[in-house]
Design an enzyme around this catalytic site. Structure first.
Site, PDB file in Angstrom:
ATOM      1  CG  ASP A   1       4.502  -1.652  -6.407  1.00 14.51           C
ATOM      2  OD1 ASP A   1       3.962  -2.757  -6.551  1.00 14.51           O
ATOM      3  OD2 ASP A   1       4.063  -0.757  -5.649  1.00 14.51           O
TER       4      ASP A   1
ATOM      5  CG  ASP B   1       8.134   2.025 -10.878  1.00 12.74           C
ATOM      6  OD1 ASP B   1       9.011   1.793 -10.021  1.00 12.74           O
ATOM      7  OD2 ASP B   1       6.922   2.173 -10.599  1.00 12.74           O
TER       8      ASP B   1
END
Lengths: 304, 304
Positions: free
Chosen positions: A31, A29
């Site tokens: 953020d 991922d």
């Protein structure tokens, strides 16, 4: 697997090697894992370099739909981290690919509630996207006998995070879904909130998606995490086995669930929205295989 | 009552007298029953005059929260229909009364997502309302290290139909509910759509309420129809018995359900959102006692 998932193990110098050797690809991922707002998280660059040097495949899977893969690649570039567009799977791209895979007719149009990323990915896939940033300042006329005209050739409405959400867009999307026969309702993702700044969590795509659910009384097709739509795509492209992948993320209900749904190993990092107390709370039913404070713990623990 | 509710009876010259004699008060929804957009529905004035002349109590119960009772009374006045503020129960008023009845502290503030009607009713009840139309042009700054400041003394967020919905308001309401301890989340109503014009159905309060559900992962307290909160209020004020009331409305899931939840007789009019085919569709489980094309059928059938 039946029964309760056993509690997550802290990643240590003892167990990190077994994890490392058992996977060929790391899915990240972005953020809260790679960066937070516009700040790169400490040690990310060195960790990614080490993984590449050891022949591990790197893939970046983000629910952020406001940008296109090209814009994400530019962001990595601005941090001095070399990542190619082909390694990036964003929910904006997922929305366009969902239409492609399902033979959505190119003569039909797509109305977007969200950012430039959705419009750009739609165009790259050969579709005409309406709405998005262009409708940010429009207002529905609110008077009697006023007919709100919407394009009858819109065959899909894609909803993502929209910092410029307004009544006009909600109205446009609602009328397409309610009145255009067979119109699809696609959500990039349903994250309730996100770290748009490093200081606070702000309403995420889940807010706009729920608004359209409320006015249409319909449920969306979700293409971002934790839906496994992107994973199927990724597998076709890279010829990998999910059991030889590790999903690294900061969210239990999107990243870790996504990894588990797909049969990957999972590593939670505490550099984003999830704290150790949330992880260990009895109300949390989602347990990753491992957890660590941040991505670079892998580098440090391996001693590479 | 156990078992299925029997199918609605068409109101006829034969059964109208029994209905008329069995009730002391008629409760009317407004939009789609009294007016449609800014046009009075045929025969309403004469029907209301006849009912008053026969000693029937008239009450107007509307889920429209964009206006206050004063503004609704002005609207009746503009049609030449004499109705006093005391006869009007709007969901904007209901929100303020919910706070009052539950001893919401007057030193706490209320953030409103919605129209002037909510702010005005809050003020009349002695509360300070923030937001509403005043926040219609505000924008959340979308940059790193930006802290969105919200008032920590906000103890309730009231959400209704908002033609000027924007990210700023969604953000403000979300932060109050997520971060202010004990903050209430009140929905004026959850209508998915409404006839804002006579030509089309547009997103209703249910759209904005769902958006806040999506970002807060909370469910609201609903004060408008079909919740019976307003009915309890009305009963205290007028000393009526619900079994001697008839709820007249154009919506099955709000008006008719509201009447049935409260133990009233119910009359569906087909002058608004519900068609006879919707009423008779096997998927519809809400059956009023009677249905008629419009309010003035009562006048015509009674032959008064």
């Amino acid at each position: 697997m039946n029964g309760a998932k056993s509690a997550a193990q802290l990643l240590t110098a003892t167990n990190v090697r077994a994890l490392f050797d058992s996977v060929d690809a790391f899915l990240f991922d972005c953020d809260g894992v790679i960066w937070k707002g516009d700040k790169l998280i400490d040690g990310v660059l060195q960790t990614l370099e080490m993984l590449r040097s050891k022949g591990k495949k790197l893939v970046f899977v983000t629910n952020n739909s406001t940008q296109s893969r090209r814009q994400f690649a530019d962001k990595f570039q601005s941090f001095g981290v070399p990542v190619s567009q082909d390694e990036i799977f964003s929910s904006s791209f997922a929305a366009a690919m969902y239409l492609k895979v399902n033979n959505f007719p190119p003569e039909k149009k797509v109305y977007a509630i969200g950012g430039e990323g959705i419009i750009e990915e739609l165009q790259l896939a050969g579709y005409t996207g309406l709405g998005g940033p262009a409708d940010g300042d429009k207002r529905a006329e609110w008077k009697s006998n006023c007919l709100f005209e919407h394009d009858k050739s819109v065959g899909a409405v894609v909803v993502g995070l929209d910092p410029n959400i307004n009544y006009y867009k909600l109205q446009y999307g609602t009328l397409c879904i309610r009145e255009n026969p067979g119109c699809l309702f696609i959500a990039t993702n349903r994250d309730a909130v996100g770290h748009m700044t490093d200081l606070q969590e702000w309403p995420g795509a889940g807010c706009m998606v729920a608004a359209i659910c409320g006015s249409t009384e319909r449920e969306p097709i979700v293409v971002g995490k934790p839906s496994t739509f992107l994973m199927e795509f990724l597998l076709k492209k890279f010829q990998l086995s999910t059991s030889r992948m590790c999903m690294v993320g900061d969210r239990l209900d999107t990243d870790i669930l996504f990894g588990q749904n797909a049969g990957c190993k999972t590593l939670l990092v505490l550099s984003g929205v999830t704290t150790q107390s949330i992880l260990e709370d009895p109300s949390n039913s989602i347990q990753p295989d491992f957890y660590a404070s941040k991505v670079s713990d892998v580098l440090e623990l391996l001693g590479e």
